[in-house]
Design a protein around this motif. Structure first.
Motif, PDB file in Angstrom:
ATOM      1  N   HIS A   1      -1.002   6.211  -1.017  1.00 29.95           N
ATOM      2  CA  HIS A   1      -2.331   6.600  -0.541  1.00 29.95           C
ATOM      3  C   HIS A   1      -2.351   6.464   0.974  1.00 29.95           C
ATOM      4  N   SER A   2      -2.872   7.477   1.612  1.00 25.63           N
ATOM      5  CA  SER A   2      -2.813   7.472   3.073  1.00 25.63           C
ATOM      6  C   SER A   2      -3.841   6.515   3.664  1.00 25.63           C
ATOM      7  N   LEU A   3      -3.533   6.053   4.834  1.00 22.51           N
ATOM      8  CA  LEU A   3      -4.456   5.200   5.597  1.00 22.51           C
ATOM      9  C   LEU A   3      -4.585   5.789   6.992  1.00 22.51           C
TER      10      LEU A   3
ATOM     11  N   ARG B   1      -5.807   5.655  11.079  1.00 23.60           N
ATOM     12  CA  ARG B   1      -5.512   4.628  12.091  1.00 23.60           C
ATOM     13  C   ARG B   1      -6.543   3.508  12.072  1.00 23.60           C
ATOM     14  N   ALA B   2      -7.810   3.883  11.916  1.00 23.32           N
ATOM     15  CA  ALA B   2      -8.859   2.855  11.902  1.00 23.32           C
ATOM     16  C   ALA B   2      -8.690   1.936  10.704  1.00 23.32           C
ATOM     17  N   GLU B   3      -8.424   2.553   9.536  1.00 24.79           N
ATOM     18  CA  GLU B   3      -8.231   1.746   8.324  1.00 24.79           C
ATOM     19  C   GLU B   3      -7.028   0.835   8.493  1.00 24.79           C
TER      20      GLU B   3
ATOM     21  N   LEU C   1      -5.492  -6.335  11.092  1.00 22.61           N
ATOM     22  CA  LEU C   1      -6.192  -7.467  11.707  1.00 22.61           C
ATOM     23  C   LEU C   1      -6.864  -8.351  10.657  1.00 22.61           C
ATOM     24  N   GLY C   2      -7.578  -7.714   9.738  1.00 23.34           N
ATOM     25  CA  GLY C   2      -8.351  -8.479   8.747  1.00 23.34           C
ATOM     26  C   GLY C   2      -7.460  -9.274   7.817  1.00 23.34           C
ATOM     27  N   LEU C   3      -6.395  -8.641   7.324  1.00 20.62           N
ATOM     28  CA  LEU C   3      -5.513  -9.371   6.411  1.00 20.62           C
ATOM     29  C   LEU C   3      -4.731 -10.457   7.144  1.00 20.62           C
TER      30      LEU C   3
ATOM     31  N   LEU D   1      -7.823  -1.978  10.813  1.00 24.10           N
ATOM     32  CA  LEU D   1      -8.693  -2.954  10.138  1.00 24.10           C
ATOM     33  C   LEU D   1      -7.887  -3.845   9.201  1.00 24.10           C
ATOM     34  N   LEU D   2      -7.035  -3.222   8.395  1.00 25.23           N
ATOM     35  CA  LEU D   2      -6.272  -4.021   7.432  1.00 25.23           C
ATOM     36  C   LEU D   2      -5.259  -4.925   8.135  1.00 25.23           C
TER      37      LEU D   2
ATOM     38  N   TRP E   1       0.853  -1.190   0.000  1.00 24.64           N
ATOM     39  CA  TRP E   1       0.000   0.000   0.000  1.00 24.64           C
ATOM     40  C   TRP E   1       0.892   1.244   0.000  1.00 24.64           C
ATOM     41  N   ARG E   2       1.101   1.818  -1.184  1.00 23.87           N
ATOM     42  CA  ARG E   2       2.007   2.966  -1.294  1.00 23.87           C
ATOM     43  C   ARG E   2       1.293   4.095  -2.019  1.00 23.87           C
TER      44      ARG E   2
END
Lengths: 366, 583
Positions: free
Chosen positions: A178-180, A182-184, A190-192, A187-188, A175-176
């Motif tokens: 594009h900003s993420l 803290r919540a996103e 844990l989910g991934l 999520l990623l 993931w380069r």
């Protein structure tokens, strides 16, 4: 790619030739050597490779029993196998794997340009966030696989190793631009990680190792380490995330909430254990090898109990146990033989009601 | 702190329920509302920051996840959990996937949950049950976070996203069913993650190749985890696609729909072939019953009455009905708002179409086998309902004004919908722990049955073919490591052997057909009718006379059969060895 391909192929050879323990240790050692050389220096990577090789050779020679149970002959046998000229093929494969990994990792370190200039050979790099994370992951793999430090440390090391780090490393890798938030990000992470853990079973199922032991830990750890290594190469200097401590009042309230949650769980566990039901006694009579019978009692009541047991065959008592006293949770067992070709019946009485049959079991003839 | 205190009240309620004190219900329901309502209201309040909303939703999820853990203690006791637990134990024992599962044949074909749990157990050293609770808890966090972030993109408002997520959390299955160790619990989180990644991709707010890579990983993990959830996601994506095409809105989610379709198709071809037969067996009977009811041919079902005749208290009936009515009313308001303000937004319209199925799903509760299917759709429908009702909440309780009266009304609405939903989604008798009940799934799991199952492993070894009632079958398959026989998996109806006054040649034939070596007889079955409607499994012969429990003499008949050995007796449970009669 050359490094990853080498690590994969070299480990596959050790897996094919060695035991499961050797395979796991080799995978772990190869990963550690690669990460150390990529992050730190060839010198330290070589040292780790040598130590790993010694551990591997000893692990391959020592039989699968605790060392303190070995007698003198066994110890001589082990020493002989260590010093004998016939070196196991798996040891050679492991040595080749480690040496090749060290060479490839060093070549990657000094000759491949990612998005920054390569480092100078054997020049220690300033530790970055990713370097620290890689070291922690390697350490967590070792703790998780070996169980060193006991159950609490293994829990602390193992949980993020499976549920956070693989997703975190993967997102950092791909993931380069594009900003993420803290919540996103959370999520990623844990989910991934969950998705990768679910898929790791499939990947391992079609390998000779399967997924019954520490294989998934090693696989997820290696995937994370490779991703972290690439990110660390790409982002040589990354700022440490700014973590401001929460306000004191907020921290106190969160602590109080945590205490209440722990109290609720503790209360529930205590309550479930206290209200286990009215209690009962288990009795059994099972045919065993050689025409014998295994019989037994277990007192699952809240108080001690005394029992009388009669074992009869053809209407005649052939064994009697006049007073078997069992404390709560205590088990008693015995073995008995019956005349050939006859069935048996076990009658159990309680001392407080000696005339009333409490349990009756029987085994059919033949 | 207040919400955590609610959890303590729940634990106290459970404790009182175990000793049969009447105050247990009051403690439990008060605690449940205290754990849910204050946080839910703060999440919806206008002044709450986005970060606080996210944190609050996570805390609600964690606290509500613990409600089931508090009830169960250290083990897994829900009916569906045993099947997946068996698959997990098989993976840990054999080191490989796809070992046939005697409790649920379809389970090994979807091993995502068990693989993840085995990984957690191996890395942490946690026991299987604790690792299972950990994975399910993490999956629920993913579900709630992903849903919030998805709805935030769709509604363009953190407050409406929080409202939609709170409504979703109020769905009838959230507290108990979706918290169990079953494949759907993980799959829901993965499906929501796919939706979140898709809205970011569609908005151009993600690296192009990376997002496809992550979508592929999530779609693959979903496809190997749960059949119905992957089909539901695929169905929703197709619906969204059609709506986007009809509204001429771009970009439609064609790529991700194709990706999920590919993942589902590949997995069906590789390992999921028994899926259609399984789903047909599960969905067929209730749909046929519903059809018959609509044509006035079939008999309906008594609402608020369990199969054993137990009737719910009037307050529970009223709460359940009020909950459904309030959801339908809010849905109507939300649909009006959608039509007026947002009818050109494809994902919202697609979610509204999903929500429209909610009233129809309530109809499934009118047929005997339909309640389960109706409930199982709840989590999917509430994702749509959440989005639509969020519009209603934003209209009735707008962010610019938050008067006390309206806040109180919102609190009342949330309380009724949430608590009524809990009653609708889980058998009321199973919400609290307590003494043994006949044929009552988690309430039938007690020390007596656990001891018998454990004894079989220790004294008889694992892998023996057993016939037993539905609860003991599950315990034998997990704690005992045995291979219980069932009509569901083996096509052998062993219930006939138990539910008849005599033991005859027909029984022997059934037992030989099923290669049964041992019978486990739970003599407590004769004390009451089963709460779930059957002692053994669907299609079992009804005891004579109907409406009375199976006579004790029918269960004790094996004591008098020559050649049958009684090898275990704990008073309530006896185990018989059939080697002497079957050879």
């Amino acid at each position: 790619m050359v490094l990853v391909a080498w690590m994969t192929l070299a480990c596959a050879a050790v897996v094919a030739l060695g035991t499961q323990a050797t395979a796991v240790l080799t995978v772990l050692a190869v990963g550690l050597v690669a990460v150390t050389i990529l992050f730190h220096s060839l010198l330290w990577g070589t040292r780790i490779a040598l130590v790993s090789l010694v551990v591997l050779v000893v692990a391959a020679a020592v039989p699968d029993v605790p060392p303190w149970t070995l007698n003198g002959d066994d110890a001589r046998l082990v020493l002989g196998s260590l010093t004998g000229w016939r070196t196991p093929a798996s040891d050679v494969a492991a040595a080749v794997a480690l040496a090749g990994t060290a060479i490839c990792a060093e070549r990657v370190s000094v000759s491949l340009a990612w998005d920054r200039p390569p480092r100078e050979p054997d020049q220690a790099r300033e530790p970055s966030r990713w370097g620290a994370l890689g070291t922690l992951v390697a350490l967590a793999v070792v703790i998780s696989v070996s169980g060193a430090g006991g159950a609490p440390l293994r829990l602390l090391a193992g949980l993020p190793l499976v549920l956070v780090v693989p997703g975190h490393a993967l997102v950092a890798l791909v993931w380069r631009g594009h900003s993420l938030g803290r919540a996103e990000r959370a999520l990623l992470d844990l989910g991934l990680s969950l998705a990768l853990a679910a898929l790791s079973g499939l990947a391992l199922n079609w390998t000779p190792w399967g997924l019954g032991g520490a294989q998934s830990t090693v696989l997820l750890g290696l995937v994370s380490l490779v991703a972290i290594a690439i990110v660390a190469r790409r982002e040589r200097r990354t700022d440490w995330p700014a973590l401001a401590p929460p306000p004191r009042a907020q921290a106190l309230l969160a602590g109080a909430a945590a205490v209440l949650v722990v109290a609720a769980v503790g209360l529930s566990a205590w309550s479930a254990a206290r209200n286990a039901g009215p209690g009962f006694t288990q009795a059994w009579l099972v045919p065993a090898a050689g025409g014998r019978l295994d019989l037994g009692l277990q007192n699952d009541q809240a108080s001690a109990e005394t029992y009388r047991l009669d074992l009869s065959a053809g209407g005649r008592v052939v064994h009697e146990w006049p007073a078997v006293r069992l404390q709560p949770g205590q088990r008693w067992s015995a073995t008995a033989a019956l005349p050939a070709g006859t069935g048996g019946e076990l009658t159990v009485y309680r001392a407080k009601q000696p005339a009333q049959v409490y349990r009756r079991l029987r085994v059919a003839p033949g | 702190v207040l919400a955590s205190a609610g959890l303590v009240l729940v634990a106290l309620g459970d404790d009182r329920a175990r000793v049969g004190t009447p105050v247990a219900g009051a403690l439990f329901w008060t605690g449940l509302l205290v754990a849910y309502l204050p946080l839910a209201l703060v999440a919806l309040a206008p002044g709450t920051t986005r970060r606080e909303r996210v944190a609050i939703l996570c805390v609600i999820t964690l606290l509500l996840s613990l409600v089931k853990v508090l009830q169960q203690g250290a083990g897994l006791t829900f009916y569906d959990e045993f099947a997946h637990w068996r698959s997990l134990l098989d993976i840990q024992r054999t080191g490989h996937l796809f070992t046939p599962n005697p409790l649920l044949a379809i389970s090994p074909s979807y091993p995502g949950l068990e693989s993840a749990t085995a990984a957690v157990a191996a890395a942490t050293g946690l026991p299987a049950a604790a690792a299972a609770d950990t994975v399910v808890g993490a999956a629920r966090l993913v579900l709630v976070l992903a849903l919030f972030l998805f709805l935030e993109r769709v509604t363009e408002s953190p407050r409406m996203a929080a409202a939609g997520t709170v409504v979703f959390i109020s769905n009838p299955r959230f507290v108990f069913f979706d918290d169990q160790f079953a494949y759907e619990s993980l799959a829901l989180g993965l499906a929501a993650l796919v939706l979140f990644l898709e809205v970011r991709r569609a908005a151009g707010d993600a690296p192009r190749i990376a997002v496809w890579a992550l979508l592929a990983i999530c779609a693959a993990a979903l496809a190997v985890t749960h059949h119905a959830t992957s089909y539901a996601l695929l169905g929703f994506l197709v619906l969204w696609l059609l709506v986007a095409a009809a509204l001429r809105r771009s970009p439609p989610p064609a790529g991700v729909a194709a990706l999920v379709l590919g993942a589902v198709g590949i997995w069906l071809a590789v390992a999921g072939r028994p899926t259609f037969a399984y789903l047909a067996g599960a969905l067929g009977p209730p749909l046929m019953e519903l059809g018959a009811l609509l044509q006035h041919r079939g008999g309906g079902r008594h609402l608020f009455q369990a199969s054993n005749g137990a009737v719910q208290p009037p307050w529970q009936e009223a709460l359940t009905l009020a909950s459904a009515a309030l959801v339908v009313a809010a849905l109507a308001v939300g649909l009006v708002r959608l039509w007026r303000d947002r009818r050109r937004q494809a994902p919202l319209v697609a979610l509204a179409l999903v929500a429209l199925a909610y009233p129809a799903s309530l109809g499934l509760h009118l047929v005997p086998d339909g309640g389960e299917i109706g409930n199982r759709t709840a989590e999917f429908l509430f994702a749509g309902l959440g989005a639509v009702i969020a519009l209603a909440i934003d209209h009735v309780w707008p962010a610019r004004s938050w008067p006390r009266a309206r806040a109180t009304a919102l609190a009342g609405w949330l309380s009724v919908v949430f608590s009524g939903g809990v009653l609708l989604g889980w058998p009321p008798q199973l919400i609290l722990p307590g003494a043994y009940l006949v044929g009552a799934d988690s309430r039938s799991v007690d020390g007596v049955s656990l001891a018998a199952a454990t004894w079989t492993r220790e004294q008889l070894g694992a892998g023996n073919r057993f016939a037993a009632d539905r609860t003991n079958r599950n315990l034998l398959g997990t704690y005992g490591g045995q291979d219980p026989v069932s009509d569901y998996n083996d096509g052998v109806v062993t219930a006939q052997v138990f539910l008849s006054p005599t033991f005859d040649g027909a029984d022997l034939s059934i037992l030989r057909q099923g290669d049964v070596r041992y019978l486990l007889v739970d003599r407590r079955l004769s004390t009451a009718l089963p709460l779930v409607g059957v002692y053994f499994e669907d299609g079992e012969p009804a005891p004579v006379p109907a409406g009375r429990p199976v006579p004790a003499s029918w269960l004790d008949k094996f004591d008098a059969v020559p050649g049958v050995s009684c090898v275990y007796d704990s008073g309530d449970i006896r185990i018989y060895d059939l080697r002497g009669v079957l050879g």
